[in-house]
Design an enzyme around this catalytic site. Sequence first.
Site, PDB file in Angstrom:
ATOM      1  N   LYS A 127       7.246 -12.108  -0.135  1.00 58.89           N
ATOM      2  CA  LYS A 127       8.014 -10.911   0.256  1.00 58.89           C
ATOM      3  C   LYS A 127       7.011  -9.966   0.908  1.00 58.89           C
ATOM      4  CE  LYS A 127       9.186  -7.109  -0.564  1.00 58.89           C
ATOM      5  NZ  LYS A 127       8.901  -6.009   0.397  1.00 58.89           N
ATOM      6  N   GLU A 148      -3.671  -6.560  -7.471  1.00 59.65           N
ATOM      7  CA  GLU A 148      -4.712  -5.832  -6.728  1.00 59.65           C
ATOM      8  C   GLU A 148      -4.094  -4.499  -6.343  1.00 59.65           C
ATOM      9  OE1 GLU A 148      -6.072  -8.478  -3.629  1.00 59.65           O
ATOM     10  OE2 GLU A 148      -6.896  -9.883  -5.088  1.00 59.65           O
ATOM     11  N   CYS A 163      -7.733  -0.281   0.771  1.00 62.68           N
ATOM     12  CA  CYS A 163      -7.816   0.056  -0.655  1.00 62.68           C
ATOM     13  C   CYS A 163      -9.249   0.301  -1.106  1.00 62.68           C
ATOM     14  CB  CYS A 163      -7.196  -1.065  -1.466  1.00 62.68           C
ATOM     15  SG  CYS A 163      -8.025  -2.640  -1.187  1.00 62.68           S
ATOM     16  N   GLU A 215      -5.214   8.857  -5.234  1.00 64.95           N
ATOM     17  CA  GLU A 215      -5.385   8.061  -4.022  1.00 64.95           C
ATOM     18  C   GLU A 215      -4.552   8.662  -2.894  1.00 64.95           C
ATOM     19  OE1 GLU A 215      -3.440   4.164  -3.568  1.00 64.95           O
ATOM     20  OE2 GLU A 215      -5.383   3.349  -2.973  1.00 64.95           O
TER      21      GLU A 215
END
Length: 501
Positions: free
Chosen positions: A193, A269, A303, A405
């Site tokens: 997906k 992750e 990231c 973040e």
Amino acid sequence: MTLHGTDLRAESPTVPALPSLKNYVGGRFVEGGRPFEVRNPATGEIHALVHEADAAIVDAAVAAAEAALKGDWGHMPLAKRRHMLNAIADGIEARFDDFLEAEIADTGKPYSLAHHLDIPRGAANFRVFADVVAGLATETFEQDTPDGGKALNYAVRKPLGVVGIISPWNLPLLLMTWKAAPAMACGNAVVVKPSEETPSTTTLLGEVMSAVGLPDGAFNVVHGFGPDSAGELLTRHPGVRAITFTGETRTGKEIMTAAAANVKALSFELGGKNAAIVFADADLDAAVSGLARAVFLNTGQVCLAPERIYVERPVLDAFVDGLKKKAEALKPGLPHDDSVDFGPLISDEHREKVLGYYQLAVDEGATVITGGGTPTLEGPAAGGYFVEPTIWTGLAHDSRTCREEIFGPVCAVIPFDTEEEVVRLANDSDYGLASSVWTSNLSRAHRVGQAMEVGISWVNCWFLRDLRTPFGGVKMSGIGREGGVHSIDFYSEPSNICIKL
Ligand code: NAD
Ligand code: 6OD
């Protein structure tokens, strides 16, 4: 560029033709429910329509994967499976320009970046895991038995079954194949997906799978969103044995809850709030160049990018001046303009989020060294989701700006005075994905590199990847490790056979 499917707007003579992206199930492209639109972030224009997978399509994809495991794919000898993985890599390279244009259309990233990073890594992931899976050792133990005899134990690796792969938009082909390749190398069948923002290269990979003659159902694609859509349907599906996910920590928590019902194996992750540390003994030019790349590559949508840079006080001003010059030299614009090296953010929504942090930083007392707003662009790029590369000083280590973040082209530069202090500050985070330490002192390089509470600690470099090394995060940055044999450990299960001799 060719993309499989029909033109959903063909009935209207006034609306330009758009590619339509279908689900790839059991080796065939299938339509879904109401199509959704994908925009090119560099212009804001719609460039594709996507068939969203409903429950019936997700069921069909899982059933096709199960059938593949019982059929040709499940019975394929390892040597042939490895040959297949290399053929997939060849197939990506043979259609390099199609993948390149598809990735650029979805992300708006500069041509050179997609050309040098995203598409080559898409192919490399299949080659590397074709090699890693060859000749893996298995455990054997001879044991004494209570009757004075012996027994021999040996373990064989078996695939998990159907693996669901849920991938993000920042490095779409790279991060999806980083999971699909080892999963398939271990003999699993996968249902992917991709992010709703970046469905194109994953769809194209379906065409490659057909072209190389992959057994039907070994690789499937379902399109859609997360909650109440294909993402959630996959995570809740009883036929899916494992979910491997890259994305936000918040989404990881939702997936973990949904996957609990069937006790699925999970590999996560997740997000980061990475620290970089520049000691006064570092090669300052190298640190400035290396960290400018780290902060601004892919418009900060990596990231691993450092959003907190701790600089030893004697070199603070020189470092900030150098980084400012690098930021101000970046040129935003359209992907195919050779002089452009700075792309847009992925969406208007994400730009609003990043601009919200630009305001929050000011509210929290930041000095804006450069940036802090949106650039003025002309022509088609005026509709793109661009922001300025931004550097702050004067923020407190415990401000929200320094803890949350942002996932944009930003960093806060914070001074420090001692090694002990900076190790404590760098590790004082809910996250623990990556760090980047800059020093010319060998002992300190090892000492501080090892002291970082992260999965990946770089010294005098950043995002230098050997795909055989363990990759993943600690704390809220993830669960488990992938890379080399660590991927094999997740995507296969040892099964012990005990023979009484
Ligand atoms: P996201 O979590 O919003 O979406 C990722 C994927 O999850 C998409 O395919 C989305 O449709 C799907 N999804 C969303 N909600 C879901 C749900 N409830 N159930 C099932 N699927 C769901 O992440 P994003 O915005 O696409 O990517 C950016 C984030 O990813 C950042 O936080 C970044 O740090 C992280 N990231 C981490 C790594 C890493 O290796 N640690 C790598 C890249 C990106
Ligand atoms: O290089 C990789 O394998 C990897 N997983 C990179 C992640 C980048 C995050 O945005």
